[in-house]
Every structure is written in C-alpha cells, then in structure tokens.
Design a protein around this motif. Structure first.
Motif, PDB file in Angstrom:
ATOM      1  N   ARG A   1      -4.427  -0.526  -3.655  1.00 36.44           N
ATOM      2  CA  ARG A   1      -4.464   0.340  -2.473  1.00 36.44           C
ATOM      3  C   ARG A   1      -3.747   1.668  -2.695  1.00 36.44           C
TER       4      ARG A   1
ATOM      5  N   ARG B   1      -6.998   8.529  -4.910  1.00 33.80           N
ATOM      6  CA  ARG B   1      -8.354   8.960  -5.242  1.00 33.80           C
ATOM      7  C   ARG B   1      -9.066   9.569  -4.040  1.00 33.80           C
ATOM      8  N   THR B   2      -9.030   8.888  -2.908  1.00 31.37           N
ATOM      9  CA  THR B   2      -9.761   9.368  -1.735  1.00 31.37           C
ATOM     10  C   THR B   2      -9.117  10.620  -1.151  1.00 31.37           C
TER      11      THR B   2
ATOM     12  N   ASP C   1       0.863  -1.165   0.000  1.00 32.16           N
ATOM     13  CA  ASP C   1       0.000   0.000   0.000  1.00 32.16           C
ATOM     14  C   ASP C   1       0.907   1.224   0.000  1.00 32.16           C
TER      15      ASP C   1
ATOM     16  N   GLU D   1      -8.973   4.312 -13.444  1.00 30.28           N
ATOM     17  CA  GLU D   1      -8.064   3.502 -12.630  1.00 30.28           C
ATOM     18  C   GLU D   1      -8.041   2.068 -13.154  1.00 30.28           C
TER      19      GLU D   1
ATOM     20  N   GLU E   1      -6.320   3.751  -4.569  1.00 34.60           N
ATOM     21  CA  GLU E   1      -7.387   4.150  -3.648  1.00 34.60           C
ATOM     22  C   GLU E   1      -6.952   5.315  -2.769  1.00 34.60           C
TER      23      GLU E   1
END
Length: 298
Positions: free
Chosen positions: A128, A134-135, A9, A150, A131
């Motif tokens: 991950r 993006r977040t 991650d 993505e 993610e």
C-alpha cells in the motif's frame, strides 16, 4: 507498538513516519539555504491530506515540525538526503545501472535524479505504500527517469527471492540503499538484510546505510513514555526496535567491502547546520546516527 507480521499503509504505523520525513524534506526545499531539494515531497503531503496538507498550506503553526525539535529534524533530513543523493549520483557515474531501494517509502529518487536511460530501479516496500507513491505521482503527472520496478514485500520476509522474481540481475553491479530502515527491524532482521545484500551483490556493487546506535534501555523507555504523554504514541520511539546486530561498517569490512563511515554530527557541521544538544529530543534521535557507504571489490 510493533508486533511480528504487522503491516501498514502510508497513514499508519511505520508508514506514517514516511510522511513525517517527506514533510521535513518539503520544508527543507522551501529554505533559501536548502542543501537538498525534493520537489515531490510536498506533493505527497498534499495527497495525504489532513495535518500534512495543512502544514504545507501554512495552516498548522503548532505542528511538531515547527518546534525546536522539528527545526533540527528538518536539518537531519536535509543532511541525510544530500548524503544519499550524492551517493547515488557517484554510483551512476561509476557505471552502475541497477539500483535497489530497500524500504523505499516516499523516496522519489527514481523521479528526480539524473539516471542513465538504461538504469533499472527496484523499490521494495509494503504494497500500500508503493501504491500510494505510484498513484500520487502519476496523478501529478510525474514519470520516473529510469525503469522503475515495484517489489511489494515485507523486508522481514524472503525479500531476496521476491527481488529476483521481479527481474533483478545478480551478475550486475548494484547500488543499494537502506535509509531510515534499520531502526524498524529487530537485530536478527538487520543481520538477514545485510546477508541478503552481500549475497546478491556482484563485484563493484555499492551499499549505503543509515544506522543508529541503540539508546540505553532506561533512556529509550523514558522517550517512549514522553511520546505517549504528548499524545504521540506510534510516532517514533514506540515504533522502533532499538536493537543493533552489528555496526554496518564492521559487518561489511569483515566481508572485505571497502567502507567509509560519516557520523551525522560531522555532516551537519560540514553543511552549515547546527548539531542538536545531546540531551535534547533531537539529539537523542540523531546524535548516534552514522551514514555508511561501502564498495565490494572487483
């Protein structure tokens, strides 16, 4: 230590190097002489917390990026970012509307460069990592300036099929980038990556590659031991493969692409930044880097 099939991650293994790079870009953006400004690099560091947020707040004076090595690493990231920003802007001016970021990491170009509205940007990386980006940017209130797609995939797997499954148009000219990627792939992985780019590239496609000539075995092992002795296992040298299949310029030239190669030391000099001494830690990391761009004939 790298193993086949390992994952990560944003805070572990190869993923953590993206934060180190983002922190360097953030420090560059704060310089009055900045040659590349990424306004989202600091956002990522604050979102990651820990040492990265402390560094942004000026609370980590002993951080490696404040060392002599760190100063030169920031210069390196500034030059590299400027090179690839210019590459994409030129590709967009040439009419290319399809972009692929291989190992996208914390690359924020979909959010900060001036794309045409009809541009589609494909970002490939570990799930991950995508993610987190993006977040983090959504929470910050940022929106991509083009259509962003993505593609969560390990580039050691069948990434070409994953890309096509997500809408990639292999008949359209594409601008590809492999920035900070090749050193994290074994030699056969580099060969497969280049072959995939070539196979999916329509005429007039472009590619930009960062590559580094492998260190000799003794020097590479010494660098890994020094990293471990400093408590930095899993920071850089213990994560890279130190392999090269074939120089990118040669590989693409052999397939009739029109190639231009820019050694990093020359780019640093052109941008008014010092070139690290060959025998320094920064010199060992950056001295053999070349930035390559190529165009597939129409």
């Amino acid at each position: 230590m790298r193993t086949d099939g390992d994952t990560w991650d944003i805070s572990t293994s190869v993923g953590s190097t993206a934060l180190f790079v983002a922190a360097a870009r953030a420090l560059e953006a704060g310089r009055s002489t900045a040659v590349a400004v990424d306004p989202f690099a600091e956002v990522f560091c604050h979102a990651a917390g820990g040492q990265w947020a402390a560094l942004m707040k000026g609370l980590a004076p002993q951080h490696k990026l404040h060392s002599e090595f760190g100063e030169r690493f920031v210069d390196f990231q500034a030059a590299r970012t400027r090179y690839f920003d210019d590459y994409f802007l030129a590709a967009a001016r040439s009419g290319i509307r399809q972009v692929v970021l291989l190992a996208a990491g914390l690359d924020s170009r979909a959010y900060r460069l001036g794309w045409r509205d009809d541009t589609v940007i494909y970002e490939l990386d570990q799930p991950r990592v995508l993610e987190f980006k993006r977040t983090t940017l959504a929470d910050y209130g940022a929106a991509p300036r083009a259509t962003r797609v993505e593609v969560p995939v390990d580039l050691r797997d069948d990434w070409t099929q994953a890309l096509c499954d997500n809408g990639f148009d292999r008949t359209a000219p594409t601008a590809w980038i492999t920035e900070g990627l090749l050193i994290y792939l074994p030699a056969d992985g580099q060969q497969k990556l280049f072959a995939g780019i070539d196979a999916l590239s329509a005429p007039a496609s472009q590619v930009a590659v960062e590559e580094s000539v492998p260190m000799n075995a003794a020097a590479f092992e010494a660098a890994k031991q020094q990293e471990r002795a400093a408590g930095e296992d899993g920071t850089f040298f213990t994560l890279v493969y130190n392999e090269q299949h074939k120089p990118a310029a040669q590989w693409f030239q052999e397939r009739d692409w029109q190639v231009s190669a820019t050694p990093l030391p020359g780019l640093l000099t052109a941008l008014g930044r010092p070139v690290p001494a060959v025998d320094s830690a920064a010199g060992q990391m950056t001295g053999n880097i070349t930035l390559v761009s190529a165009i597939k004939p129409r």
